[in-house]
Design a protein around this motif. Structure first.
Motif, PDB file in Angstrom:
ATOM      1  N   TRP A  31     -17.223   1.038   2.824  1.00 41.00           N
ATOM      2  CA  TRP A  31     -15.882   0.524   3.131  1.00 41.00           C
ATOM      3  C   TRP A  31     -15.343  -0.283   1.954  1.00 41.00           C
ATOM      4  CZ3 TRP A  31     -12.796   0.724   7.664  1.00 41.00           C
ATOM      5  CH2 TRP A  31     -13.320   1.545   8.666  1.00 41.00           C
ATOM      6  N   ALA A  32     -16.192  -1.071   1.322  1.00 43.43           N
ATOM      7  CA  ALA A  32     -15.769  -1.841   0.149  1.00 43.43           C
ATOM      8  C   ALA A  32     -15.340  -0.895  -0.975  1.00 43.43           C
ATOM      9  CB  ALA A  32     -16.893  -2.764  -0.317  1.00 43.43           C
ATOM     10  N   HIS A  33     -16.096   0.186  -1.158  1.00 41.48           N
ATOM     11  CA  HIS A  33     -15.752   1.216  -2.145  1.00 41.48           C
ATOM     12  C   HIS A  33     -14.385   1.816  -1.800  1.00 41.48           C
ATOM     13  CE1 HIS A  33     -16.120   4.884  -4.577  1.00 41.48           C
ATOM     14  NE2 HIS A  33     -15.925   5.579  -3.477  1.00 41.48           N
ATOM     15  N   PHE A  34     -14.164   2.147  -0.533  1.00 41.25           N
ATOM     16  CA  PHE A  34     -12.886   2.694  -0.069  1.00 41.25           C
ATOM     17  C   PHE A  34     -11.749   1.745  -0.439  1.00 41.25           C
ATOM     18  CE2 PHE A  34      -9.462   2.741   2.962  1.00 41.25           C
ATOM     19  CZ  PHE A  34      -9.187   4.083   3.171  1.00 41.25           C
ATOM     20  N   ARG A  35     -11.919   0.476  -0.136  1.00 39.91           N
ATOM     21  CA  ARG A  35     -10.862  -0.499  -0.428  1.00 39.91           C
ATOM     22  C   ARG A  35     -10.566  -0.602  -1.926  1.00 39.91           C
ATOM     23  NH1 ARG A  35     -13.712  -3.245   3.587  1.00 39.91           N
ATOM     24  NH2 ARG A  35     -12.588  -3.357   5.551  1.00 39.91           N
ATOM     25  N   ARG A  36     -11.632  -0.602  -2.744  1.00 34.53           N
ATOM     26  CA  ARG A  36     -11.450  -0.672  -4.203  1.00 34.53           C
ATOM     27  C   ARG A  36     -10.662   0.534  -4.717  1.00 34.53           C
ATOM     28  NH1 ARG A  36     -16.717  -2.144  -4.260  1.00 34.53           N
ATOM     29  NH2 ARG A  36     -17.403  -0.063  -4.852  1.00 34.53           N
ATOM     30  N   VAL A  37     -11.034   1.713  -4.251  1.00 34.59           N
ATOM     31  CA  VAL A  37     -10.434   2.956  -4.754  1.00 34.59           C
ATOM     32  C   VAL A  37      -8.976   3.096  -4.323  1.00 34.59           C
ATOM     33  CG1 VAL A  37     -10.551   5.483  -4.512  1.00 34.59           C
ATOM     34  CG2 VAL A  37     -12.638   4.186  -4.965  1.00 34.59           C
ATOM     35  N   THR A  38      -8.662   2.653  -3.099  1.00 25.37           N
ATOM     36  CA  THR A  38      -7.329   2.910  -2.534  1.00 25.37           C
ATOM     37  C   THR A  38      -6.360   1.740  -2.627  1.00 25.37           C
ATOM     38  OG1 THR A  38      -7.995   2.203  -0.308  1.00 25.37           O
ATOM     39  CG2 THR A  38      -8.308   4.551  -0.870  1.00 25.37           C
ATOM     40  N   GLU A  39      -6.792   0.622  -3.156  1.00 25.63           N
ATOM     41  CA  GLU A  39      -5.950  -0.578  -3.169  1.00 25.63           C
ATOM     42  C   GLU A  39      -4.593  -0.316  -3.805  1.00 25.63           C
ATOM     43  OE1 GLU A  39      -6.141  -5.269  -4.485  1.00 25.63           O
ATOM     44  OE2 GLU A  39      -7.741  -3.928  -5.095  1.00 25.63           O
ATOM     45  N   GLY A  40      -3.541  -0.689  -3.077  1.00 25.40           N
ATOM     46  CA  GLY A  40      -2.177  -0.569  -3.585  1.00 25.40           C
ATOM     47  C   GLY A  40      -1.629   0.840  -3.591  1.00 25.40           C
ATOM     48  N   LYS A  41      -2.302   1.772  -2.943  1.00 27.51           N
ATOM     49  CA  LYS A  41      -1.858   3.171  -2.927  1.00 27.51           C
ATOM     50  C   LYS A  41      -1.332   3.557  -1.546  1.00 27.51           C
ATOM     51  CE  LYS A  41      -3.377   3.691  -7.112  1.00 27.51           C
ATOM     52  NZ  LYS A  41      -2.458   3.519  -8.195  1.00 27.51           N
ATOM     53  N   ALA A  42      -0.551   4.618  -1.519  1.00 27.53           N
ATOM     54  CA  ALA A  42      -0.001   5.150  -0.272  1.00 27.53           C
ATOM     55  C   ALA A  42      -1.027   6.059   0.401  1.00 27.53           C
ATOM     56  CB  ALA A  42       1.279   5.930  -0.565  1.00 27.53           C
ATOM     57  N   PHE A  43      -0.978   6.090   1.740  1.00 22.77           N
ATOM     58  CA  PHE A  43      -1.873   6.913   2.545  1.00 22.77           C
ATOM     59  C   PHE A  43      -1.072   7.931   3.352  1.00 22.77           C
ATOM     60  CE2 PHE A  43      -5.150   3.236   3.395  1.00 22.77           C
ATOM     61  CZ  PHE A  43      -5.445   3.169   2.053  1.00 22.77           C
ATOM     62  N   ILE A  44      -1.691   9.102   3.554  1.00 21.94           N
ATOM     63  CA  ILE A  44      -1.216  10.084   4.531  1.00 21.94           C
ATOM     64  C   ILE A  44      -2.349  10.281   5.520  1.00 21.94           C
ATOM     65  CG2 ILE A  44      -0.617  12.508   4.964  1.00 21.94           C
ATOM     66  CD1 ILE A  44       0.614  12.636   2.173  1.00 21.94           C
ATOM     67  N   MET A  45      -2.005  10.268   6.814  1.00 20.26           N
ATOM     68  CA  MET A  45      -3.021  10.532   7.835  1.00 20.26           C
ATOM     69  C   MET A  45      -2.352  11.022   9.107  1.00 20.26           C
ATOM     70  SD  MET A  45      -4.036   6.627   8.856  1.00 20.26           S
ATOM     71  CE  MET A  45      -3.478   5.844   7.365  1.00 20.26           C
TER      72      MET A  45
END
Length: 167
Positions: A31-45
């Motif tokens: 989860w920490a890795h997920f947060r680092r990689v996606t920080e400040g980016k837009a999501f589609i789900m």
């Protein structure tokens, strides 16, 4: 700049990504890795992924694909009826992360430029699966192994795959 689409997911060795709209594991370092990689980016789900009890949302921008958007969106939330509508909403972005669920991954796999795909080294029960894909289309750019420990019931590998481009 061209919009880059990145799939980000964690799946077991038997491709399970969910059980009863929850993750079938608890992996704090992933989860920490997920947060680092996606920080400040837009999501589609998809809607169910957005509403999952353990869902992570972007503090920046979330586009939810649903056939029945609510009358009022929450902060940082937009709705689209389909993949093309979601991509159109995010046309001004450079990096967009696709968070699932299974049908969204299936529809977007051919469009993705990268996959941040964590492999959980276990066979687990589930009712949602990451779609099959041809490894020949992807190059493994990096892999970080994390062993099982007191906080992680399973070992896992956080992999980054980059789509091979035709020469």
């Amino acid at each position: 700049m061209k919009l880059q689409l990145y799939i980000i997911a964690a799946m077991s060795e038997n491709h399970v990504i969910g059980l009863n709209n929850n993750l079938p594991w608890h992996l704090p370092d992933e989860w920490a890795h997920f947060r680092r990689v996606t920080e400040g980016k837009a999501f589609i789900m998809g809607r169910k992924s957005f509403e999952a009890p353990d869902a992570l949302h972007s503090e920046y921008r979330n586009v939810i694909i649903t056939s029945r958007p609510p009358a009022h969106a929450g902060p940082n939330v937009e709705y689209a009826k389909d993949i093309s509508g979601a991509i159109a909403l995010l046309s001004d972005e450079t990096d967009v992360f696709i968070l699932g669920g299974a049908s969204i991954f299936q529809q977007m796999l051919s469009l993705a430029d990268r996959m941040y795909l964590t492999i959980v080294h276990a066979q687990v029960a589930g009712d949602a699966y990451f779609p099959a894909f041809d490894m020949a289309d992807w190059e493994l750019a990096s892999s970080e192994f994390h062993g099982a420990d007191d906080d992680h019931a399973y070992s896992f590998s956080m992999n980054l795959y980059i789509r091979k481009r035709p020469e």
